[in-house]
Design an enzyme around this catalytic site. Structure first.
Site, PDB file in Angstrom:
ATOM      1  N   GLU A   1       0.844  -1.195   0.000  1.00 14.36           N
ATOM      2  CA  GLU A   1       0.000   0.000   0.000  1.00 14.36           C
ATOM      3  C   GLU A   1       0.880   1.245   0.000  1.00 14.36           C
ATOM      4  O   GLU A   1       2.097   1.161   0.210  1.00 14.36           O
ATOM      5  CB  GLU A   1      -0.940  -0.010   1.210  1.00 14.36           C
ATOM      6  CG  GLU A   1      -1.977  -1.132   1.136  1.00 14.36           C
ATOM      7  CD  GLU A   1      -2.989  -1.090   2.276  1.00 14.36           C
ATOM      8  OE1 GLU A   1      -2.735  -0.399   3.276  1.00 14.36           O
ATOM      9  OE2 GLU A   1      -4.026  -1.760   2.158  1.00 14.36           O
TER      10      GLU A   1
ATOM     11  N   HIS B   1      -8.835  10.098   3.595  1.00 14.82           N
ATOM     12  CA  HIS B   1      -8.525   9.035   2.642  1.00 14.82           C
ATOM     13  C   HIS B   1      -8.720   9.604   1.245  1.00 14.82           C
ATOM     14  O   HIS B   1      -9.732  10.247   0.974  1.00 14.82           O
ATOM     15  CB  HIS B   1      -9.442   7.820   2.855  1.00 14.82           C
ATOM     16  CG  HIS B   1      -8.920   6.597   2.188  1.00 14.82           C
ATOM     17  ND1 HIS B   1      -8.930   6.439   0.817  1.00 14.82           N
ATOM     18  CD2 HIS B   1      -8.349   5.476   2.693  1.00 14.82           C
ATOM     19  CE1 HIS B   1      -8.387   5.266   0.517  1.00 14.82           C
ATOM     20  NE2 HIS B   1      -8.028   4.665   1.636  1.00 14.82           N
TER      21      HIS B   1
ATOM     22  N   ARG C   1      -0.813   9.135   1.962  1.00 11.21           N
ATOM     23  CA  ARG C   1      -2.207   9.586   1.786  1.00 11.21           C
ATOM     24  C   ARG C   1      -2.384  11.104   1.777  1.00 11.21           C
ATOM     25  O   ARG C   1      -3.192  11.632   1.031  1.00 11.21           O
ATOM     26  CB  ARG C   1      -3.069   9.014   2.915  1.00 11.21           C
ATOM     27  CG  ARG C   1      -3.304   7.551   2.764  1.00 11.21           C
ATOM     28  CD  ARG C   1      -4.067   6.996   3.930  1.00 11.21           C
ATOM     29  NE  ARG C   1      -4.323   5.582   3.675  1.00 11.21           N
ATOM     30  CZ  ARG C   1      -4.960   4.786   4.508  1.00 11.21           C
ATOM     31  NH1 ARG C   1      -5.393   5.253   5.659  1.00 11.21           N
ATOM     32  NH2 ARG C   1      -5.160   3.528   4.205  1.00 11.21           N
TER      33      ARG C   1
ATOM     34  N   HIS D   1     -10.942  10.076   7.163  1.00  7.64           N
ATOM     35  CA  HIS D   1     -10.777   8.624   7.272  1.00  7.64           C
ATOM     36  C   HIS D   1     -10.274   8.153   8.632  1.00  7.64           C
ATOM     37  O   HIS D   1     -10.667   7.090   9.099  1.00  7.64           O
ATOM     38  CB  HIS D   1      -9.810   8.162   6.177  1.00  7.64           C
ATOM     39  CG  HIS D   1      -9.614   6.682   6.133  1.00  7.64           C
ATOM     40  ND1 HIS D   1     -10.675   5.792   5.976  1.00  7.64           N
ATOM     41  CD2 HIS D   1      -8.501   5.913   6.234  1.00  7.64           C
ATOM     42  CE1 HIS D   1     -10.202   4.555   5.968  1.00  7.64           C
ATOM     43  NE2 HIS D   1      -8.894   4.593   6.145  1.00  7.64           N
TER      44      HIS D   1
ATOM     45  N   ARG E   1      -0.905   8.786   9.435  1.00  7.95           N
ATOM     46  CA  ARG E   1      -0.833   7.338   9.636  1.00  7.95           C
ATOM     47  C   ARG E   1      -0.423   6.620   8.360  1.00  7.95           C
ATOM     48  O   ARG E   1      -1.009   6.839   7.304  1.00  7.95           O
ATOM     49  CB  ARG E   1      -2.197   6.804  10.101  1.00  7.95           C
ATOM     50  CG  ARG E   1      -2.254   5.285  10.199  1.00  7.95           C
ATOM     51  CD  ARG E   1      -3.565   4.838  10.773  1.00  7.95           C
ATOM     52  NE  ARG E   1      -4.685   4.990   9.873  1.00  7.95           N
ATOM     53  CZ  ARG E   1      -5.029   4.118   8.934  1.00  7.95           C
ATOM     54  NH1 ARG E   1      -4.328   3.025   8.756  1.00  7.95           N
ATOM     55  NH2 ARG E   1      -6.081   4.333   8.178  1.00  7.95           N
TER      56      ARG E   1
END
Length: 536
Positions: free
Chosen positions: A122, A246, A293, A354, A389
Site C-alpha cells: 500500500e 482518505h 495519503r 478517514h 498514519r
C-alpha cells in the site's frame, strides 16, 4: 434517579468499545478477571468491521523491522515517537500469529506444502507487508474476536449502551478530587435509563471522531466519545489537528462513505482527470499513486478545486478482469450493483475524512493521565502515527495496545483499590426533550463548517471562523443538555462538538504545515517536530 446500580463486585474491568482494541484487551484480561464490554449500538458497529485493507507486519524475507519503522516515520513527517514505533512494529508478527490462532482466514499463496501468507503493498510502504482477507480484513478480524469473546465465560458483552461520562473521584459519595476513574455512566438505549457501571480499571477503546466531518468513511458512531469523555474527566489530548483524509472514497450521491481501498492503487490503479483522462500524480510526487495519503488527498483536492470538478477517476481497468475480481471481490460487487464495472471503466472518487491520528495521550502501557484509566486504538495518541498514519498500521496499533493495556492492568492488579460507593446518575431536574430538531440542525452545522473550514487545506481565518461557531454552539448544546433527558443523539452531539473544539484549538496552535495539517498561512515545516498537547 437510577435504582438499578450494579454491585461494585460485578465486574473487575470495564472496556468501552467492542472493536479490535477493546476485544483484544477484554480477551487478555478475561484470563484472570471478570470483564464488562460496553458498546454503543451493535457489537459490530465500530470502525474495525469496515477496515478493507489489512494489517502491516514484517513477514517477507527481504523486509526488516528497520524498513517498516522508517516508512512509518517518513509518513508521520517525523512527529512519531520512535520508541512507540519500534514497540508496535516489533510486536506485529506476534499479533498476526495470535489472529491466525483465533481463526482469521488470511489470504495465502503457494502450494499446500509451502503455503505462505499473501502480502500486498500500500501507499508509503517500501515492501509488500500487508496481510489481508481479500478486501474485507476488518470484518474477518471483528468476527473472530467477537466469537472468542462470546465464548468466554468471564466476558459480559453489553451492546446498546451509550456512555455519557467517566465516573471519577467527583462522583464518589465522599467527593474526591483525585481524578481516579471508576467506570462510566451509560445510557441503556432500549429503556432510556442511565446505568452506573463501576470497576477497578477502565479501558477506553471508542474509536475516532470522523463524523465531525461532512464526508467521512467512518461509521455513524465515530463521534469522538472516548476522547471527549477523557478530556472532560481531566486527561490531556494530543495532535488532534492531524485528521487523515482518505484520498479515494466513492463519489455517489446514493451511497455514503464507501471506501475504495488503498490497495487498488497498490495493485496498479491510476488517478486520472475525468475529462482529459490524463494521469495527474506525476505533477505532484515522484512516487505517483503510491505517495502517502496526505499528498495524494491534497493532489485530488487541488484538481477538484482548480478545475471545478465533482470528483476524479481511479482507473484499474488496464489490469486483467480476473486479477481485479480476485483482488477486490467486495468492491467489484458493490460497484457492479451501482452500475460501475471497475474491470472496464474508471471509478469516480473524492477524498473523505478517514482516520483520527490524534487523541487521548497514552504511554507504552496504554496508561492515560488519569489513575485507573487506560486507552487503546484510534481514540489515542500513542506516538505511532505522528502527523500522518501509514496505511494498515491502524489495526496493528489496536492489537498491540489492547494487549499492552491488559498486561499492565494484570501486572498492577493488587495496587488497584475496590471502587468506593458512587453517586447514581441524577436526572431529577430534567424533562423529556420537545425539540429534537435542535440536535439535527446543530449536528449538520458542525459537520458542514468543519468540512469547509478545517478540511484538507486550512487557513487561520477559516479556523477562526470555525472557532467562533463552536463557541456559539457550545452555549446552545450545554443549555439543552442541562434541561433535557439524555438520548444517544444528544450524547453524540455533545461529544462531536467537544471533538471539533479540540481539533480547531490544536490546528490554531500549529504554526507550520506538517503531514495532515496543511495551512496556507504557514506552508513551511519547522525544523523541530513538536506535539500539540492540550491540557484540560
Amino acid at each position: 434517579m437510577n435504582s438499578n446500580q450494579p454491585s461494585t463486585s460485578a465486574h473487575d474491568v470495564i472496556v468501552i468499545g467492542s472493536g479490535a482494541a477493546g476485544l483484544t484487551a477484554a480477551l487478555a484480561l478475561a484470563q484472570d478477571h471478570k470483564v464488562l464490554v460496553l458498546a454503543k449500538g451493535t457489537l459490530t458497529g465500530g470502525s474495525t468491521a469496515w477496515a478493507q485493507g489489512g494489517i502491516a507486519a514484517v513477514l517477507d524475507a527481504g523486509d526488516t523491522f528497520e524498513n517498516h519503522i522508517r516508512d512509518t516515520m517518513v509518513a508521520g513527517a517525523g512527529l512519531n515517537r520512535r520508541e512507540t514505533v519500534e514497540y508496535v512494529i516489533e510486536r506485529a508478527p506476534h499479533a498476526i500469529e495470535r489472529l491466525m490462532a483465533l481463526g482469521v482466514p488470511f489470504n495465502t499463496e503457494g502450494s499446500n506444502a509451502d503455503k505462505a501468507l499473501h502480502l500486498t503493498r500500500e501507499g508509503g510502504h517500501s515492501h509488500r507487508r500487508i496481510v489481508h482477507v481479500d478486501d474485507a480484513t476488518g470484518w474477518a478480524v471483528q468476527s473472530a474476536l467477537l466469537q472468542a469473546a462470546q465464548a468466554n465465560p468471564n466476558i459480559t458483552l453489553l451492546p446498546g449502551r451509550a456512555c455519557i461520562d467517566l465516573i471519577t473521584g467527583r462522583h464518589e459519595k465522599r467527593y474526591s478530587g483525585s481524578g481516579r476513574v471508576w467506570g462510566a455512566y451509560a445510557l441503556d438505549e432500549a429503556t432510556g435509563r442511565v446505568e452506573t457501571h463501576v470497576a477497578r480499571a477502565t479501558v477506553l477503546a471508542t474509536g475516532g471522531a470522523g463524523r465531525v466531518y461532512q464526508f467521512s468513511t467512518a461509521p455513524r458512531g465515530a463521534t469522538g466519545d472516548g476522547i471527549a469523555m477523557a478530556w472532560r474527566a481531566g486527561a490531556r489530548v494530543s495532535n488532534m489537528e492531524m485528521m487523515q483524509f482518505h484520498p479515494t472514497c466513492l463519489y455517489n450521491l446514493e451511497v455514503k462513505n464507501f471506501l475504495i481501498t488503498e490497495a487498488v492503487r497498490g495493485e496498479g490503479g491510476q488517478l486520472k482527470h475525468p475529462v482529459t483522462g490524463n494521469r495527474f500524480m506525476p505533477e505532484y510526487d515522484e512516487r505517483l499513486e503510491l505517495a502517502p495519503r496526505d499528498i495524494v488527498a491534497r493532489a485530488i483536492d487541488d484538481q477538484i478545486k482548480r478545475f471545478g470538478l465533482d470528483y476524479v477517476h481511479l482507473d484499474i481497468s488496464h489490469q486483467p478482469p480476473e486479477f481485479v475480481k480476485e483482488h477486490f471481490p467486495t468492491i467489484h460487487e458493490k460497484l457492479l450493483s451501482l452500475g460501475i464495472d471497475m474491470t472496464r471503466e474508471p471509478i469516480p472518487v473524492v477524498p473523505a475524512q478517514h482516520y483520527t491520528c490524534g487523541g487521548v495521550l497514552i504511554d507504552l502501557a496504554g496508561r492515560t493521565d488519569l489513575p485507573g484509566l487506560y486507552a487503546a486504538g484510534e481514540c489515542t495518541e500513542s506516538g505511532l502515527h505522528g502527523a500522518n498514519r501509514l496505511a494498515s498500521n491502524s489495526l496493528l496499533e489496536c492489537f498491540v495496545f489492547g494487549e499492552a493495556a491488559a498486561a499492565d492492568i494484570l501486572d498492577r492488579w493488587d495496587a488497584f483499590d475496590e471502587p468506593p460507593p458512587i453517586n447514581p446518575w441524577d436526572e431529577s431536574r430534567v424533562t423529556d426533550s420537545d425539540e429534537e430538531v435542535v440536535i439535527k440542525q446543530n449536528w449538520t452545522e458542525i459537520r458542514r463548517f468543519m468540512w469547509n473550514y478545517v478540511g484538507i487545506v486550512r487557513t487561520t481565518k477559516r479556523l477562526e471562523r470555525a472557532q467562533h461557531r463552536i463557541a456559539m454552539l457550545n452555549h446552545e448544546v450545554e443549555e439543552y443538555y442541562s434541561n433535557f433527558r439524555v438520548a444517544t443523539d444528544l450524547i453524540e452531539l455533545r461529544n462531536l462538538l467537544q471533538s471539533a473544539e479540540l481539533i480547531v484549538s490544536s490546528a490554531l496552535k500549529r504554526h507550520e504545515s506538517r503531514g495532515l495539517h496543511y495551512t496556507l498561512d504557514y506552508p513551511a515545516m519547522l525544523a523541530e517536530p513538536r506535539d500539540t498537547v492540550l491540557v484540560p
